[in-house]
Design an enzyme around this catalytic site. Sequence first.
Site, PDB file in Angstrom:
ATOM      1  N   ALA A  65      56.741  -4.874 -51.207  1.00  0.00           N
ATOM      2  CA  ALA A  65      56.007  -4.398 -50.044  1.00  0.00           C
ATOM      3  C   ALA A  65      54.518  -4.417 -50.386  1.00  0.00           C
ATOM      4  CB  ALA A  65      56.460  -2.996 -49.685  1.00  0.00           C
ATOM      5  N   GLY A 110      60.390  -4.687 -52.417  1.00  0.00           N
ATOM      6  CA  GLY A 110      60.858  -5.127 -51.102  1.00  0.00           C
ATOM      7  C   GLY A 110      61.308  -6.584 -51.097  1.00  0.00           C
ATOM      8  N   GLU A 113      64.749  -6.476 -52.340  1.00  0.00           N
ATOM      9  CA  GLU A 113      65.575  -5.892 -51.260  1.00  0.00           C
ATOM     10  C   GLU A 113      65.846  -6.911 -50.150  1.00  0.00           C
ATOM     11  OE1 GLU A 113      62.744  -2.584 -51.057  1.00  0.00           O
ATOM     12  OE2 GLU A 113      64.472  -1.245 -50.984  1.00  0.00           O
ATOM     13  N   GLU A 133      59.310   0.208 -57.940  1.00  0.00           N
ATOM     14  CA  GLU A 133      58.646   1.227 -57.107  1.00  0.00           C
ATOM     15  C   GLU A 133      58.376   2.516 -57.862  1.00  0.00           C
ATOM     16  OE1 GLU A 133      61.274  -0.587 -56.214  1.00  0.00           O
ATOM     17  OE2 GLU A 133      61.056  -1.325 -54.170  1.00  0.00           O
TER      18      GLU A 133
HETATM   19  N1  DAK Z   1      51.253  -5.977 -52.560  1.00  0.00           N
HETATM   20  C1  DAK Z   1      50.028  -6.484 -52.277  1.00  0.00           C
HETATM   21  N2  DAK Z   1      49.402  -7.401 -53.046  1.00  0.00           N
HETATM   22  C2  DAK Z   1      50.063  -7.836 -54.132  1.00  0.00           C
HETATM   23  C3  DAK Z   1      51.355  -7.372 -54.483  1.00  0.00           C
HETATM   24  C4  DAK Z   1      51.959  -6.404 -53.636  1.00  0.00           C
HETATM   25  N3  DAK Z   1      53.208  -5.918 -53.852  1.00  0.00           N
HETATM   26  N4  DAK Z   1      51.737  -7.987 -55.625  1.00  0.00           N
HETATM   27  C5  DAK Z   1      50.720  -8.828 -55.952  1.00  0.00           C
HETATM   28  N5  DAK Z   1      49.721  -8.728 -55.064  1.00  0.00           N
HETATM   29  C6  DAK Z   1      48.427  -9.463 -55.078  1.00  0.00           C
HETATM   30  C7  DAK Z   1      47.563  -9.001 -56.232  1.00  0.00           C
HETATM   31  O1  DAK Z   1      46.886  -7.813 -55.900  1.00  0.00           O
HETATM   32  C8  DAK Z   1      46.626 -10.178 -56.404  1.00  0.00           C
HETATM   33  O2  DAK Z   1      45.640 -10.137 -55.407  1.00  0.00           O
HETATM   34  P1  DAK Z   1      44.071 -10.424 -55.804  1.00  0.00           P
HETATM   35  O3  DAK Z   1      43.776  -9.443 -56.880  1.00  0.00           O
HETATM   36  O4  DAK Z   1      44.064 -11.857 -56.271  1.00  0.00           O
HETATM   37  O5  DAK Z   1      43.335 -10.193 -54.512  1.00  0.00           O
HETATM   38  C9  DAK Z   1      47.545 -11.361 -56.086  1.00  0.00           C
HETATM   39  O6  DAK Z   1      48.648 -10.835 -55.332  1.00  0.00           O
HETATM   40  C10 DAK Z   1      48.082 -12.037 -57.340  1.00  0.00           C
HETATM   41  O7  DAK Z   1      48.705 -11.021 -58.117  1.00  0.00           O
HETATM   42  P2  DAK Z   1      48.407 -10.834 -59.678  1.00  0.00           P
HETATM   43  O8  DAK Z   1      47.019 -11.268 -60.010  1.00  0.00           O
HETATM   44  O9  DAK Z   1      48.795  -9.449 -60.054  1.00  0.00           O
HETATM   45  O10 DAK Z   1      49.425 -11.891 -60.289  1.00  0.00           O
HETATM   46  P3  DAK Z   1      50.125 -11.849 -61.715  1.00  0.00           P
HETATM   47  O11 DAK Z   1      50.826 -13.157 -61.838  1.00  0.00           O
HETATM   48  O12 DAK Z   1      49.172 -11.451 -62.785  1.00  0.00           O
HETATM   49  O13 DAK Z   1      51.222 -10.682 -61.608  1.00  0.00           O
HETATM   50  C11 DAK Z   1      53.035  -9.457 -60.566  1.00  0.00           C
HETATM   51  C12 DAK Z   1      52.308 -10.828 -60.763  1.00  0.00           C
HETATM   52  C13 DAK Z   1      54.122  -9.659 -59.505  1.00  0.00           C
HETATM   53  C14 DAK Z   1      53.678  -9.049 -61.889  1.00  0.00           C
HETATM   54  C15 DAK Z   1      52.006  -8.395 -60.135  1.00  0.00           C
HETATM   55  O14 DAK Z   1      51.253  -8.911 -59.049  1.00  0.00           O
HETATM   56  C16 DAK Z   1      52.648  -7.112 -59.707  1.00  0.00           C
HETATM   57  O15 DAK Z   1      53.072  -6.310 -60.548  1.00  0.00           O
HETATM   58  N6  DAK Z   1      52.718  -6.880 -58.401  1.00  0.00           N
HETATM   59  C17 DAK Z   1      53.247  -5.673 -57.850  1.00  0.00           C
HETATM   60  C18 DAK Z   1      54.741  -5.653 -57.995  1.00  0.00           C
HETATM   61  C19 DAK Z   1      55.340  -4.376 -57.437  1.00  0.00           C
HETATM   62  O16 DAK Z   1      55.051  -3.300 -57.915  1.00  0.00           O
HETATM   63  N7  DAK Z   1      56.150  -4.555 -56.440  1.00  0.00           N
HETATM   64  C20 DAK Z   1      56.773  -3.457 -55.785  1.00  0.00           C
HETATM   65  C21 DAK Z   1      55.901  -3.063 -54.646  1.00  0.00           C
HETATM   66  S1  DAK Z   1      56.496  -1.562 -53.938  1.00  0.00           S
HETATM   67  C22 DAK Z   1      59.298   1.038 -47.817  1.00  0.00           C
HETATM   68  C23 DAK Z   1      59.704  -0.271 -47.765  1.00  0.00           C
HETATM   69  C24 DAK Z   1      59.712  -1.008 -48.896  1.00  0.00           C
HETATM   70  C25 DAK Z   1      59.311  -0.447 -50.077  1.00  0.00           C
HETATM   71  C26 DAK Z   1      58.926   0.861 -50.146  1.00  0.00           C
HETATM   72  C27 DAK Z   1      58.933   1.615 -49.019  1.00  0.00           C
HETATM   73  N8  DAK Z   1      59.206   1.766 -46.656  1.00  0.00           N
HETATM   74  C28 DAK Z   1      58.915   0.977 -45.504  1.00  0.00           C
HETATM   75  C29 DAK Z   1      58.819   3.133 -46.674  1.00  0.00           C
HETATM   76  C30 DAK Z   1      59.177  -1.274 -51.201  1.00  0.00           C
HETATM   77  C31 DAK Z   1      58.182  -1.019 -52.063  1.00  0.00           C
HETATM   78  C32 DAK Z   1      57.691  -2.064 -52.913  1.00  0.00           C
HETATM   79  O17 DAK Z   1      58.090  -3.184 -52.831  1.00  0.00           O
END
Ligand code: DAK
Length: 259
Positions: A65, A110, A113, A133
Amino acid sequence: MEYKNLLYSKEENIALITLNRPKVLNALNLEIITELHNLLDEVAMDEEVKAVIITGGEKVFAAGADIPFMLGLTPTEAEKLATAFHATFDRIESLDKPVIAAIAGFALGGGCELSLACDLRLATEDAKFGQPEINLGVIPGAGGTQRLSRLIGVARSKDLIYTGKIIDAQTALSYGLVNEIVSNEDLLAKAKKLAKGLASKGPVALAAAKKAINYGIEVDKYTGNCFERQCFALLFSTQDQKEGMNAFLEKRKAQFKGN
Ligand code: DAK
């Protein structure tokens, strides 16, 4: 209909949906989730489409997400967002056509998911899965606590969700989280081949199988078996059942028409 965050194409009987927010690794916000829901409604009504592929392209499936989008949400807004995510992922499950997730690179949060709501998952050798998350101070909010534990069991789900660890494709395969690992070059071709194979089956029988499995897993075995029997019996009202069985006896390939 035009979509800002999705690419859509049809090839023979196959619908190909590509998440298209590459700058943020296909992070899922309300807009893309709403578009996906609308497109799935369109696909549902399109009688030419017999199977669906959802992919993020060659590099990444979806990194979760959209974190900046979620940062300032109030609980009420978070609930609205969660409702939209759930509605879209439920729509995949309720679609009466098989949906294949073709996954390269990260399928996190997400994104993982989303793949869980699909019927089958093909992953590249470099695919990575996780529910990180917990590291953001939240939990999976789009069905992950439910679908993941039903698919791979409670112990492994708790391990992934409590620790936020990321697993590779081989581990995901050994967990039963993915059906098959393919090379990066082959991902789309393999997904299309699988989809075409499914498209050649009887669509009414496929839809019945999907329903029987998806609903059946939510209820006790007795109720699930009752439902299965009703689905099975109903198929004897179709031309496809006559065609399938006649084709077997006549030693030819069945030509299913979906009626
Ligand atoms: N959201 C927004 N931007 C994201 C992102 C994300 N989840 N993941 C990556 N990006 C963006 C980065 O900020 C970066 O943007 P710039 O800095 O270039 O502007 C760009 O994508 C490239 O990312 P990285 O530079 O970080 O790339 P790397 O290859 O170094 O790393 C990575 C890739 C996937 C390991 C890293 O980007 C990362 O850790 N990303 C976050 C992963 C994460 O934590 N995902 C879970 C998100 S929480 C709900 C519904 C759903 C959910 C919760 C509640 N409800 C509706 C209430 C689900 C929650 C989630 O999914």
